[in-house]
Design a protein around this motif. Structure first.
Motif, PDB file in Angstrom:
ATOM      1  N   GLU A   1       0.840  -1.206   0.000  1.00 27.49           N
ATOM      2  CA  GLU A   1       0.000   0.000   0.000  1.00 27.49           C
ATOM      3  C   GLU A   1       0.868   1.246   0.000  1.00 27.49           C
ATOM      4  N   VAL A   2       1.896   1.248   0.838  1.00 28.38           N
ATOM      5  CA  VAL A   2       2.801   2.392   0.907  1.00 28.38           C
ATOM      6  C   VAL A   2       3.526   2.574  -0.422  1.00 28.38           C
ATOM      7  N   MET A   3       3.999   1.484  -0.993  1.00 31.41           N
ATOM      8  CA  MET A   3       4.697   1.554  -2.282  1.00 31.41           C
ATOM      9  C   MET A   3       3.795   2.154  -3.359  1.00 31.41           C
ATOM     10  N   LYS A   4       2.556   1.721  -3.398  1.00 35.93           N
ATOM     11  CA  LYS A   4       1.618   2.216  -4.405  1.00 35.93           C
ATOM     12  C   LYS A   4       1.414   3.711  -4.277  1.00 35.93           C
ATOM     13  N   LEU A   5       1.272   4.192  -3.040  1.00 30.11           N
ATOM     14  CA  LEU A   5       0.970   5.606  -2.830  1.00 30.11           C
ATOM     15  C   LEU A   5       2.190   6.504  -3.038  1.00 30.11           C
ATOM     16  N   VAL A   6       3.373   6.064  -2.572  1.00 30.21           N
ATOM     17  CA  VAL A   6       4.555   6.923  -2.743  1.00 30.21           C
ATOM     18  C   VAL A   6       4.976   6.984  -4.208  1.00 30.21           C
ATOM     19  N   THR A   7       4.793   5.897  -4.945  1.00 29.45           N
ATOM     20  CA  THR A   7       5.147   5.924  -6.365  1.00 29.45           C
ATOM     21  C   THR A   7       4.103   6.668  -7.192  1.00 29.45           C
ATOM     22  N   ALA A   8       2.938   6.943  -6.583  1.00 28.52           N
ATOM     23  CA  ALA A   8       1.928   7.770  -7.241  1.00 28.52           C
ATOM     24  C   ALA A   8       2.216   9.248  -7.023  1.00 28.52           C
TER      25      ALA A   8
ATOM     26  N   MET B   1       2.630  10.762  -3.795  1.00 31.36           N
ATOM     27  CA  MET B   1       2.150  11.284  -2.526  1.00 31.36           C
ATOM     28  C   MET B   1       3.293  11.461  -1.534  1.00 31.36           C
ATOM     29  N   LEU B   2       3.224  12.539  -0.734  1.00 31.06           N
ATOM     30  CA  LEU B   2       4.192  12.775   0.324  1.00 31.06           C
ATOM     31  C   LEU B   2       3.947  11.794   1.470  1.00 31.06           C
ATOM     32  N   ASN B   3       4.971  11.598   2.287  1.00 36.96           N
ATOM     33  CA  ASN B   3       4.820  10.700   3.428  1.00 36.96           C
ATOM     34  C   ASN B   3       3.639  11.092   4.308  1.00 36.96           C
ATOM     35  N   LYS B   4       3.477  12.394   4.535  1.00 36.36           N
ATOM     36  CA  LYS B   4       2.376  12.878   5.367  1.00 36.36           C
ATOM     37  C   LYS B   4       1.035  12.529   4.738  1.00 36.36           C
ATOM     38  N   GLN B   5       0.949  12.664   3.392  1.00 37.89           N
ATOM     39  CA  GLN B   5      -0.292  12.335   2.687  1.00 37.89           C
ATOM     40  C   GLN B   5      -0.578  10.831   2.742  1.00 37.89           C
ATOM     41  N   VAL B   6       0.484  10.036   2.612  1.00 38.25           N
ATOM     42  CA  VAL B   6       0.320   8.584   2.690  1.00 38.25           C
ATOM     43  C   VAL B   6      -0.200   8.200   4.064  1.00 38.25           C
ATOM     44  N   GLY B   7       0.355   8.828   5.117  1.00 41.52           N
ATOM     45  CA  GLY B   7      -0.094   8.543   6.468  1.00 41.52           C
ATOM     46  C   GLY B   7      -1.561   8.871   6.656  1.00 41.52           C
TER      47      GLY B   7
ATOM     48  N   GLY C   1      -4.134   6.136   7.546  1.00 48.41           N
ATOM     49  CA  GLY C   1      -4.452   6.229   8.967  1.00 48.41           C
ATOM     50  C   GLY C   1      -3.307   5.822   9.863  1.00 48.41           C
ATOM     51  N   ILE C   2      -2.067   6.107   9.431  1.00 45.46           N
ATOM     52  CA  ILE C   2      -0.883   5.798  10.226  1.00 45.46           C
ATOM     53  C   ILE C   2      -0.020   7.047  10.321  1.00 45.46           C
ATOM     54  N   THR C   3       0.945   7.048  11.232  1.00 45.53           N
ATOM     55  CA  THR C   3       1.783   8.226  11.418  1.00 45.53           C
ATOM     56  C   THR C   3       2.817   8.357  10.295  1.00 45.53           C
ATOM     57  N   GLU C   4       3.344   9.562  10.150  1.00 42.74           N
ATOM     58  CA  GLU C   4       4.361   9.812   9.127  1.00 42.74           C
ATOM     59  C   GLU C   4       5.623   8.999   9.423  1.00 42.74           C
TER      60      GLU C   4
END
Length: 230
Positions: free
Chosen positions: A164-171, A173-179, A183-186
């Motif tokens: 999930e993290v890989m999908k969002l960061v490669t799209a 999104m910033l770490n804060k946005q991914v969090g 629903g998890i912390t940066e």
């Protein structure tokens, strides 16, 4: 050509499992014998078959390979065999050989992926060139297949959260946005991201993005990559 056969035993014994293999499917015994002699003289392993069905029973080669395939076979014809093995042996280029220059058949074979169409009587020089090109293409395709398999194995090692993290960061999104999205912390995002980079053996975010393309995971649109967050 047949006078060369006496020199083949020593050559064959020196062949390694990755020695290129040339498969020959032709119902003419004299053609098979001549082609076998030429292939072994070139230093490659050779396996011959009288029918397509016999060939279908043999396992794939352990190294680069190509197929010399007669169009007019008694059971499945050459085009039918080509269609049958198209997806299963994508790393085995096909060189068609035939006694007649049939343009529609030639076009159909080439459209289906054949790399050469040679008319009998066969030229030794043309055959050697065609086989060298086919084997080189086979080796390149095998390397590509191995790289893709290794990439998918690395991706399979990721946890569902890491994916999930890989999908969002490669799209993009910033770490804060991914969090916020997950629903998890940066800090947790950064930890997951670090493990993703390590498991995927990615040297940079751009490298990771390329991997998603190779895995067909890339989203249709991207907002950009933020290298500063690595």
């Amino acid at each position: 050509m047949l006078a060369l056969v006496s020199n083949f035993d020593a050559r064959s014994q020196a062949m390694s499992p990755t020695t290129p293999t040339v498969f020959i499917v032709d119902d003419d015994a004299s053609v098979r014998e001549s082609l076998d002699a030429l292939v072994q003289y070139a230093g490659w392993r050779c396996e011959t078959f009288e029918t397509a069905r016999e060939f279908l029973l043999t396992p794939s080669a352990s190294g680069p390979s190509c197929l010399l395939l007669d169009v007019g076979l008694p059971d499945l014809n050459g085009l039918e065999l080509q269609e049958r093995i198209g997806s299963d042996r994508s790393d085995m280029p096909i060189i068609f050989i035939t006694g007649n220059c049939d343009i529609p058949v030639t076009v159909k074979a080439m459209k289906a992926g054949a790399i050469e169409f040679l008319v009998k009587p066969l030229s030794k020089e043309a055959l050697l060139v065609a086989m060298r090109n086919a084997i080189a293409r086979s080796a390149a395709q095998r390397d590509l297949n191995a790289a893709e398999a290794a990439l998918r194995a690395r991706y399979a090692s990721l946890t569902s959260r890491e994916r999930e993290v890989m999908k969002l960061v490669t799209a993009g999104m910033l770490n804060k946005q991914v969090g916020g999205e997950l629903g998890i912390t940066e800090i947790t995002v950064k930890a997951h991201r670090g493990r993703v980079m390590q498991k995927m053996q990615a040297r940079s975010l751009a490298d990771l993005v390329k991997m998603t393309w190779g895995l067909n995971l890339a989203p249709a649109e991207r907002q950009g990559c933020h290298e500063q967050e690595e």
